[in-house]
Design an enzyme around this catalytic site. Structure first.
Site, short mmCIF file in Angstrom:
data_model
loop_
_atom_site.label_atom_id
_atom_site.label_comp_id
_atom_site.label_asym_id
_atom_site.label_seq_id
_atom_site.Cartn_x
_atom_site.Cartn_y
_atom_site.Cartn_z
N SER A 172 0.86 -1.19 0.00
CA SER A 172 0.00 0.00 0.00
C SER A 172 0.89 1.23 0.00
O SER A 172 2.02 1.20 0.50
CB SER A 172 -0.90 0.02 1.24
OG SER A 172 -1.51 1.28 1.43
N TYR A 185 -2.42 -1.78 10.12
CA TYR A 185 -2.46 -2.00 8.67
C TYR A 185 -1.25 -1.35 7.99
O TYR A 185 -0.56 -1.99 7.20
CB TYR A 185 -3.76 -1.45 8.09
CG TYR A 185 -3.80 -1.50 6.58
CD1 TYR A 185 -3.91 -2.73 5.93
CD2 TYR A 185 -3.72 -0.34 5.81
CE1 TYR A 185 -3.94 -2.80 4.55
CE2 TYR A 185 -3.75 -0.40 4.43
CZ TYR A 185 -3.85 -1.63 3.80
OH TYR A 185 -3.87 -1.69 2.43
#
Length: 298
Positions: A172, A185
């Site tokens: 990400s 995350y």
């Protein structure tokens, strides 16, 4: 027998260890009669489904892995309708220790072997770290960190023996900075990028592509499912389509990039996060990841 695909310039790499040609021939002989395949974990929807579609469109034998049988069946049908090609469905929970064996067995039944692994399966958590349950946190670590590590470790040796193949780990854009309100995350994706870049460096010039994909916001159900749909970044940062991310991922992965950031805006953001100090970027990310109702209470 398939020919070696390590490019001629691989041998010019300064710390490249010359391959044992006899060992490479033996490794290729082990998969003679089988066709190389791309395996996409979490391939039944979102970015994973789009990546699977892009590989199928390019003529690669492709298998998608998911743990939801209904969704997996629907994804295979969708891929057939959009590409005219048949994808292999592999029903498997990739967090299980036996996942790699399940995948390899399913491929072998279909006359295939694992040539390119796309570690796409992942999950997210939004909100303050202290509000997450221990079960949710350990599930995130098990999928985003442990599973990616294990499948990469299990797939890589055979690729190196054959001097061909590749691993694409989906991370990400958030991997570039600590992520208050999505702390676990962001940290998990930072691990994925660090691991991938290190492995790519260790094995440079060995004929195996190893890369990390760092997409920014994407128009999938991922943000809603992790509880971040109302966060400010969803209103302020322009999202990309899963198809655009997949096209960029395929193009630059085949070109040999180690870190792939799809989208011009995301490239700018990625560079900025690398240059600016955390004293500036972390408060900005904290603000972007907060939900509007949290701002109203502050």
């Amino acid at each position: 027998m398939q020919k070696r695909t390590a490019p001629w310039y691989a041998r010019l790499w300064p710390w490249h260890t010359p391959a044992d040609d006899a060992a490479v021939r033996r490794a290729l002989q082990d998969v003679s009669g089988l066709e190389p395949a791309v395996v996409v974990t979490g391939g039944s929807r979102g970015i994973g489904l789009a990546i699977a579609r892009r590989f199928l469109q390019a003529g690669h034998q492709t298998a998608i892995v998911a743990r939801n049988a209904v969704r997996l069946e629907e994804a295979v049908a969708e891929l057939k309708a959009s590409t005219g090609a048949d994808a292999i469905a592999i029903l498997c929970d990739v967090t299980e220790p036996s996942a790699y064996d399940v995948i390899a067995t399913a491929l072998n039944r279909n006359g295939l072997y694992l040539d390119i692994l796309v570690n796409n399966a992942g999950t997210g958590l939004a909100g303050p770290f202290a509000t997450h349950s221990e079960a949710d946190l350990f599930r995130l670590v098990a999928l985003n960190v442990a599973t990616t590590t294990r499948l990469t470790r299990e797939a890589l040796p055979a690729m190196l023996e054959r001097q061909r193949g590749g691993i694409l780990n989906v991370a990400s854009l958030g991997a570039s900075v600590p992520g208050p309100n999505q702390a676990a995350y962001y940290a998990s994706k930072s691990y994925v990028v660090s691991l991938t870049e290190a492995i790519a460096s260790e094995n440079a010039g060995q004929g195996v592509r190893i890369a990390a994909l760092l997409p920014g916001p994407v128009t999938t159900a991922f943000h809603e499912e992790m509880g971040a749909e109302q966060s400010l970044y969803r209103y302020l940062l322009p999202p990309m389509s899963a198809e655009s991310v997949a096209n960029s991922a395929y193009r630059w992965f085949m070109f040999g990039n180690r870190v792939i950031v799809p989208g011009i805006f995301n490239v700018f953001f990625f560079v900025a996060l690398k240059i600016l100090p955390h004293a500036l970027t972390v408060p900005l990310i904290y603000w972007l990841l907060r939900k509007p109702d949290a701002l109203n209470r502050s």
